[in-house]
Enzyme design. Structure first.
Site, PDB file in Angstrom:
ATOM      1  N   GLU A  95       0.786  -1.290  -0.085  1.00  0.00           N
ATOM      2  CA  GLU A  95      -0.027  -0.020   0.044  1.00  0.00           C
ATOM      3  C   GLU A  95       0.869   1.229   0.087  1.00  0.00           C
ATOM      4  OE1 GLU A  95      -3.068   1.792   3.077  1.00  0.00           O
ATOM      5  OE2 GLU A  95      -3.211  -0.344   2.845  1.00  0.00           O
ATOM      6  N   ASP A  96       1.838   1.302   0.805  1.00  0.00           N
ATOM      7  CA  ASP A  96       2.759   2.552   0.970  1.00  0.00           C
ATOM      8  C   ASP A  96       4.296   2.558   0.325  1.00  0.00           C
ATOM      9  OD1 ASP A  96       0.604   3.308   2.535  1.00  0.00           O
ATOM     10  OD2 ASP A  96       1.506   2.627   4.380  1.00  0.00           O
TER      11      ASP A  96
END
Length: 722
Positions: A95-96
């Protein structure tokens, strides 16, 4: 031997992480129950995650990798397998960071990649609103959970650490995350039997959501605790002595309700703090099930039980696998004492829930039961998502399904089914099977016929009566409480409406095409395909449904399909009105302003989203459509209209005793039902009564009106107009 422990729930800052947890601490902890090779893989995942998150920091300013490590610590405390610990460390990399799912598959295998993907949010898609994005992320996570239960354990551990470190967030963001925690994640933890995590999520969520209320309650509990200590010690000592006399080995734990539990009870039952906090709670843990019931006898001999407050969750476990005996006693000076009696194993399962599956051996009966029940609930969630129209509807229906209290209902064969408190016979029917719910027509509760809206209570035996031609009633949506029932009814009615709209649309389009000496079956398929492409519709059914629902004009569609830009030749086909039977379903309705019945001259008006609405020709409400001929549809009654139709009559009567009974008797004698009655005007000598009656047509209504007019008390009768 009897051991006594007094537990005080951790509150506020005391429950938050004050020390930094390192990778070496994690590996040292994992050494106590994992193989060295597995611990090495976890350390490899830490190095991978630290490199991926290099340069990233949290709002608190600390390196980002400390958050995944804290999540892994929570998973390790649940004694989860090494793949779950690796997924906890890597849960934010997709996600990051730039790391792809394929890279995780290569480094750590398919299982770990699926777990990480299940927890990751959908960051690359655009949504119309924040609520829709959150709902779609929740739907994605729930679908991942149905494949692997460990996804939710990682997510709950992630949410727990986020809640512990929530103080650095803006107040509005704190409240939003706290509300989501209290509405979704704490109830999920409870549904999965993970009470230890559920209690801390509730406590932290309450503090962030309502800081002032939290502080006031915390101060009140601190002040009251000193007065309770002596009483609690006396109660525990009395129970200990009786257990020793009965030669029962037990661990006795004095408990306090957490602040959120106190707050919720005060709010729901509108009780003052003193009445909620005046309940003393004791948990008794013993060796085996037989001893549980012996211990129950001991405490019932010590203090008198409160009638109707005993619950046996050992014989009939809760939906999340929770097992315990619950009873309430009249203690010294009439003080109520809540007692929970369970085995040590049940106590562990009550705290850990489905995580106990990994904590105990795979073959353990209690942990297997907890996981089976969790899977049963998730199976229901999967059915809800298959029927839900969109992600927001799915989220709302799952929220409805996260009820903390259950009722236990018996089937005619003696099987037990759990339903949320307030569930009705229709909820039970859908819990048995969607087809049973869709075709149910009646219910027997304890062998007696009852309405389908009847609320069910624990211990009742329920038998559903079905009929092959039956279908769900839209009115059921006003009283069903389970998500499965609600989505199944909506899904069925939506499909039914589309089918009926398509049938009506075909009739309207065929009627319009008759002006071109065509029918829909005679139109060239390529012409239909071209029109569908121009209108961006997936198939012919979608076009017909649009026409039937009044969203598209049949005349314009017919002009395109007829291949002519000019008006159709008038002589090509007679303008036959559309025949109305009354059995067309949800896309044809009869106006309540004028109550048309067979025999009345009628006109149809196309209403967007509703389909065809039939009015009487003289109805004042169709006047606005006089200048919109495209909205008018010439209609006529079928030679044999089906069903019965409502009609309204207004009767002016003398003010005499028994006049309403006389009128009702005549109406019943004429084979009609009274659907509604109202008293419009009243003076000293007369009363005007308006009846809504079921009729078969004008002739039937005229016969009724003649019979009513003959009554001596009737002064005047007329049909009510719109």
């Amino acid at each position: 031997m009897v051991e006594t422990v007094t537990t005080v729930p951790t509150t506020g800052i005391a429950s938050k992480d004050n020390t930094r947890f390192l990778a070496s601490d994690l590996c040292a902890y994992l050494d106590s129950y994992l193989e060295p090779q597995q611990v090495s893989e976890v350390y490899k995942a830490y190095l991978f995650g630290a490199e991926a998150h290099e340069g990233q920091t949290r709002l608190s300013g600390e390196p980002y990798i400390y958050h995944p490590l804290a999540v892994a610590k929570t998973m390790a405390e649940m004694r989860m397998d090494h793949k779950s610990i690796i997924a906890a460390i890597l849960h934010d990399v997709m996600e990051d960071t730039h790391i792809s799912k394929e890279r995780i598959v290569t480094e750590f295998g398919e299982d770990v990649a699926e777990l990480v993907d299940g927890v990751s949010k959908l960051t690359h898609l655009k949504f119309r609103s924040k609520a829709e994005a959150q709902a779609e992320n929740f739907r994605k996570m729930m679908l991942a959970i149905t494949k692997d239960l460990r996804v939710i354990l990682v997510k709950l551990a992630d949410r727990l650490h986020n809640m512990r470190t929530l103080g650095v967030m803006r107040p509005d963001k704190r409240r939003r995350i706290a509300r989501e925690t209290l509405e979704i994640y704490a109830p999920i933890a409870q549904r999965l039997g993970m009470n230890a995590i559920r209690r801390e999520l509730e406590q932290l969520g309450f503090e962030a959501m309502y800081p002032n209320r939290y502080k006031v309650l915390q101060d009140a509990v601190s002040r009251a605790r000193g007065n309770r200590k002596e009483v609690m010690q006396k109660i525990e000592a009395a129970i200990c002595n009786r257990m020793e006399d009965a030669h029962i080995e037990a661990r006795i734990i004095g408990r306090e309700k957490n602040l959120y539990s106190i707050y919720r009870k005060m709010k729901q039952k509108r009780l003052p703090f003193n009445e909620v906090f005046d309940v003393f709670a004791v948990r008794i843990a013993v060796a085996d099930v037989d001893t549980c019931y012996r211990a129950l006898g001991v405490v019932h001999n010590l203090y008198k039980p409160v009638p109707g407050r005993f619950k046996d969750y050992i014989a009939i476990p809760k939906a999340n696998g929770y097992q315990s005996l619950h009873t309430v006693l009249f203690g010294p000076h009439g003080i109520p004492i809540e007692i929970q009696i369970r085995t040590e194993e049940m106590d562990q399962v009550a705290e850990s829930g489905i995580a106990a599956h990994w904590l105990y051996k795979a073959g353990d009966r209690h942990s297997a039961s907890a996981q089976a029940r969790a899977r049963e609930w998730l199976k229901g969630v999967l059915e809800i998502q298959q029927s839900a129209g969109n992600s927001i509807e799915f989220l709302e229906n799952v929220k409805v399904d996260l009820f903390p209290e259950e009722v236990y209902i018996f089937t005619p064969k003696g099987e037990i089914m759990e339903l949320p408190k307030g569930a009705t016979a229709v909820d039970f029917a859908y819990a048995v099977h969607s087809d049973v719910g869709n075709t149910c027509v009646a219910v027997k509760i304890d062998r007696r016929l009852a309405p389908l809206s009847t609320q069910l209570f624990s211990g009742q035996t329920v038998e559903i009566i079905t009929a092959p031609g039956a279908r769900p009633n839209p009115a059921w949506l006003s009283f069903v409480v389970t998500g499965k029932a609600r989505t199944s009814i909506r899904h069925y009615l939506k499909n039914l409406q589309e089918d009926e709209a398509a049938n009506l649309g075909r009739r309207l389009l065929d009627k319009a095409l008759a002006g071109y000496s065509l029918s829909l079956d005679q139109v060239a398929p390529e012409r239909v395909e071209t029109l569908l492409a121009d209108l961006q519709l997936k198939d012919l059914n979608a076009l017909l449904a649009d026409i039937g629902l009044g969203n598209r004009m049949a005349a314009l569609v017919a002009r395109r399909l007829g291949g002519a830009e000019e008006e159709p030749a008038e002589q090509a086909a007679p303008d036959r009105p559309l025949a109305v039977k009354g059995t067309e379903g949800m896309v044809l309705s009869f106006a309540r302003c004028c109550y048309p019945i067979p025999g009345d001259p009628i006109v149809g008006v196309m209403s967007a989203g509703r389909g065809l609405v039939v009015h009487r020709e003289g109805c004042r409400n169709v006047a606005e459509y006089r200048d919109k001929p495209d909205k008018w549809i010439p209609v006529e009654w079928s030679p044999e209209p089906g069903l019965e139709y409502p009609a309204a009559i207004r009767v002016q009567t003398a003010n005499q005793r028994g006049v309403l009974a006389s009128l009702a008797a005549v109406i019943a004698d004429m084979g009609s039902n009274i659907e509604n009655v109202s008293f419009d005007e009243r003076d000293g000598s007369s009363t005007t009564i308006t009846f809504t009656l079921s009729t078969q047509g004008r002739r039937h209504l005229a016969g009724m009106m003649r019979r009513i007019r003959r009554l001596p008390q009737v002064m005047k009768i007329q049909r009510a107009r719109g």
